[in-house]
Design a protein around this motif. Structure first.
Motif, PDB file in Angstrom:
ATOM      1  N   LEU A  97       0.824  -1.210   0.000  1.00 55.13           N
ATOM      2  CA  LEU A  97       0.000   0.000   0.000  1.00 55.13           C
ATOM      3  C   LEU A  97       0.857   1.259   0.000  1.00 55.13           C
ATOM      4  O   LEU A  97       1.938   1.288   0.589  1.00 55.13           O
ATOM      5  N   HIS A  98       0.317   2.278  -0.625  1.00 55.69           N
ATOM      6  CA  HIS A  98       0.856   3.629  -0.526  1.00 55.69           C
ATOM      7  C   HIS A  98      -0.280   4.481   0.030  1.00 55.69           C
ATOM      8  O   HIS A  98      -1.374   4.499  -0.540  1.00 55.69           O
ATOM      9  N   PHE A  99      -0.022   5.187   1.132  1.00 57.31           N
ATOM     10  CA  PHE A  99      -1.026   6.043   1.757  1.00 57.31           C
ATOM     11  C   PHE A  99      -0.780   7.485   1.350  1.00 57.31           C
ATOM     12  O   PHE A  99       0.359   7.945   1.293  1.00 57.31           O
ATOM     13  N   SER A 100      -1.857   8.219   1.072  1.00 61.85           N
ATOM     14  CA  SER A 100      -1.741   9.601   0.631  1.00 61.85           C
ATOM     15  C   SER A 100      -3.015  10.363   0.965  1.00 61.85           C
ATOM     16  O   SER A 100      -4.090   9.776   1.066  1.00 61.85           O
ATOM     17  N   ARG A 136      -3.594   0.544  -3.646  1.00 59.14           N
ATOM     18  CA  ARG A 136      -3.104  -0.830  -3.704  1.00 59.14           C
ATOM     19  C   ARG A 136      -2.179  -0.947  -4.914  1.00 59.14           C
ATOM     20  O   ARG A 136      -2.549  -0.583  -6.028  1.00 59.14           O
ATOM     21  N   LEU A 137      -0.981  -1.447  -4.670  1.00 59.72           N
ATOM     22  CA  LEU A 137       0.032  -1.570  -5.704  1.00 59.72           C
ATOM     23  C   LEU A 137       0.506  -3.019  -5.788  1.00 59.72           C
ATOM     24  O   LEU A 137       0.473  -3.746  -4.782  1.00 59.72           O
ATOM     25  N   PRO A 138       0.954  -3.473  -6.964  1.00 61.50           N
ATOM     26  CA  PRO A 138       1.408  -4.859  -7.097  1.00 61.50           C
ATOM     27  C   PRO A 138       2.730  -5.074  -6.359  1.00 61.50           C
ATOM     28  O   PRO A 138       3.734  -4.421  -6.662  1.00 61.50           O
ATOM     29  N   ALA A 139       2.748  -5.979  -5.403  1.00 59.78           N
ATOM     30  CA  ALA A 139       3.949  -6.233  -4.605  1.00 59.78           C
ATOM     31  C   ALA A 139       5.120  -6.682  -5.470  1.00 59.78           C
ATOM     32  O   ALA A 139       6.282  -6.409  -5.130  1.00 59.78           O
ATOM     33  N   ALA A 140       4.859  -7.349  -6.584  1.00 57.24           N
ATOM     34  CA  ALA A 140       5.930  -7.855  -7.443  1.00 57.24           C
ATOM     35  C   ALA A 140       6.814  -6.737  -7.999  1.00 57.24           C
ATOM     36  O   ALA A 140       7.969  -6.982  -8.357  1.00 57.24           O
ATOM     37  N   ALA A 141       6.309  -5.517  -8.059  1.00 60.48           N
ATOM     38  CA  ALA A 141       7.087  -4.391  -8.576  1.00 60.48           C
ATOM     39  C   ALA A 141       8.049  -3.818  -7.536  1.00 60.48           C
ATOM     40  O   ALA A 141       8.849  -2.936  -7.854  1.00 60.48           O
ATOM     41  N   PHE A 142       7.994  -4.312  -6.292  1.00 59.86           N
ATOM     42  CA  PHE A 142       8.731  -3.724  -5.174  1.00 59.86           C
ATOM     43  C   PHE A 142       9.726  -4.700  -4.565  1.00 59.86           C
ATOM     44  O   PHE A 142       9.548  -5.916  -4.633  1.00 59.86           O
TER      45      PHE A 142
END
Length: 177
Positions: free
Chosen positions: A9-12, A100-106
């Motif tokens: 997750l990215h919170f903003s 919600r972001l794809p964990a595979a990119a991180f």
């Protein structure tokens, strides 16, 4: 608000982000450009207004019972977050969104007990941002104490001298010692 499997997750406070591009944050301690995100365990660190100073502590494998009882408190769960009284209204009224972001990119960031995940390429959210909702209710539902103090520094000093795991975010915005 926590990520599902395969997500970070990215919170903003900004509900209009359509693409996350790596950048060097103003407060960065490293020169590399990243997209930042957090996993399930570190999501509660961001259940606050962005600029809100907060001191957080939780039990870990090396935490002594004495430190747990002294700082978290007997029967108080495994985690405590502390903020200053002056931030209560902002915590009550801010609108925070989770992307919600794809964990595979991180990749994990921050050593063996990483505190974040970073991507070096642009990342597209998996869907529209989700309102996080009542930040007090999130803490209650997760069993996390939310302690309100006149000043964070005595708590922060005690936590740092203990065997608890800890994190301090935006402490530069706290009242002076």
């Amino acid at each position: 608000m926590r990520p599902e499997p395969g997500q970070v997750l990215h919170f903003s406070e900004d509900p209009t982000i359509t693409r996350f591009v790596p950048h060097v944050a103003k407060t960065a301690q490293q020169p590399e450009a990243y997209v930042w995100a957090v996993d399930h365990g570190r999501s509660p660190d961001y259940w606050f207004p962005r600029e809100c100073p907060r001191a957080m502590a939780w039990t870990g494998a090396g935490t002594t019972a004495q430190d747990r009882d002294r700082i978290v408190g007997p029967g108080g769960g495994e985690r405590v977050h502390a903020v200053e009284f002056g931030w209560l209204e902002a915590i009550r009224t801010v609108k925070v969104y989770a992307y919600r972001l794809p964990a595979a990119a991180f990749e994990p960031f921050g050593g063996p007990e990483h505190h974040a995940h970073v991507a070096v390429e642009p990342v597209m959210p998996l869907g529209p941002p989700e309102p996080v909702g009542d930040l007090f209710a999130l803490h209650a539902q997760a069993g996390i104490q939310l302690r309100v103090l006149p000043n964070l520094w005595a708590f922060w000093d005690a936590v740092r001298a203990s065997t608890l795991r800890f994190s301090g975010i935006r402490l530069r915005n706290a009242l002076p010692r």
